[in-house]
Design a protein around this motif. Structure first.
Motif, PDB file in Angstrom:
ATOM      1  N   CYS A  24       0.849  -1.194   0.000  1.00 40.14           N
ATOM      2  CA  CYS A  24       0.000   0.000   0.000  1.00 40.14           C
ATOM      3  C   CYS A  24       0.885   1.245   0.000  1.00 40.14           C
ATOM      4  O   CYS A  24       1.968   1.242   0.595  1.00 40.14           O
ATOM      5  CB  CYS A  24      -0.907   0.016   1.226  1.00 40.14           C
ATOM      6  N   THR A  26       0.721   5.802  -0.021  1.00 41.82           N
ATOM      7  CA  THR A  26      -0.114   6.979   0.199  1.00 41.82           C
ATOM      8  C   THR A  26      -0.627   7.489  -1.142  1.00 41.82           C
ATOM      9  O   THR A  26       0.064   7.412  -2.147  1.00 41.82           O
ATOM     10  CB  THR A  26       0.667   8.101   0.902  1.00 41.82           C
ATOM     11  N   SER A  27      -1.825   8.004  -1.144  1.00 42.71           N
ATOM     12  CA  SER A  27      -2.440   8.513  -2.381  1.00 42.71           C
ATOM     13  C   SER A  27      -1.939   9.922  -2.672  1.00 42.71           C
ATOM     14  O   SER A  27      -2.684  10.903  -2.655  1.00 42.71           O
ATOM     15  CB  SER A  27      -3.966   8.490  -2.256  1.00 42.71           C
ATOM     16  N   GLY A  31       3.726   8.873  -3.273  1.00 38.88           N
ATOM     17  CA  GLY A  31       3.374   7.457  -3.187  1.00 38.88           C
ATOM     18  C   GLY A  31       3.393   6.789  -4.552  1.00 38.88           C
ATOM     19  O   GLY A  31       3.850   5.649  -4.696  1.00 38.88           O
ATOM     20  N   ASP A  79      -5.165   4.919   1.302  1.00 38.53           N
ATOM     21  CA  ASP A  79      -4.045   4.547   0.443  1.00 38.53           C
ATOM     22  C   ASP A  79      -4.533   3.830  -0.811  1.00 38.53           C
ATOM     23  O   ASP A  79      -5.681   3.408  -0.903  1.00 38.53           O
ATOM     24  CB  ASP A  79      -3.098   3.610   1.195  1.00 38.53           C
TER      25      ASP A  79
END
Length: 154
Positions: A24, A26-27, A31, A79
């Motif tokens: 996963c 971070t958006s 990321g 995420d």
């Protein structure tokens, strides 16, 4: 008495099972960049060197799908997930990018963009040209969102 361990060597031997990587991110643009870099690193570890056509093509697909996830599929505080699967026969790589936004399905990727010179709007079309199959499916874990899946025949 001392024991000497031989140095760890990278082997380029085919594996008898499918290889998988999932993480996963971070958006955020950071990321997405990390997802792209780790995908390239994983492909190298699987025996597809950084400057090989396979590594560069799969990394480009990851970059486009991750960028779309953080641009169009972003929900603050949630995420996105990247999964890579290399088939046991080492003839197919599946890239899956899962976001948490299901109210914005991607447009039809098979049609070329109206303006090929535009700075945006070509990502999914490019992915559809590089991959042997592209599809969008609901998230597999039952949560909100979607998974964009691209399969690349090697």
């Amino acid at each position: 008495m001392t024991t000497e361990n031989p140095p760890i060597e990278r082997t380029r031997q085919p594996s008898a099972r499918a290889e998988e990587f999932s993480m996963c991110f971070t958006s955020t643009p950071r990321g997405a960049r990390l997802a792209r870099r780790l995908a390239s690193h994983r492909l190298d570890a699987w025996g597809f060197p950084y400057e090989s056509e396979v590594n560069e093509t799969v990394t480009l697909v990851v970059a486009e799908l991750a960028a779309n996830a953080v641009t169009h599929g972003r929900v603050p505080g949630r995420d996105f997930r990247l999964a890579l699967v290399l088939s046991a026969a080492r003839d197919l790589v599946r890239v899956e990018v899962t976001d948490t936004r299901d109210d914005r399905p991607p447009s039809d990727a098979s049609r070329p963009p109206a303006d090929l010179e535009a700075e945006t709007g070509r990502g999914l079309w490019l992915v559809s040209q590089l991959a042997s199959r592209v599809c969008v499916v609901p998230r597999g874990d039952g949560g909100p969102g979607k998974t964009v899946r691209a399969e690349l025949t090697l």
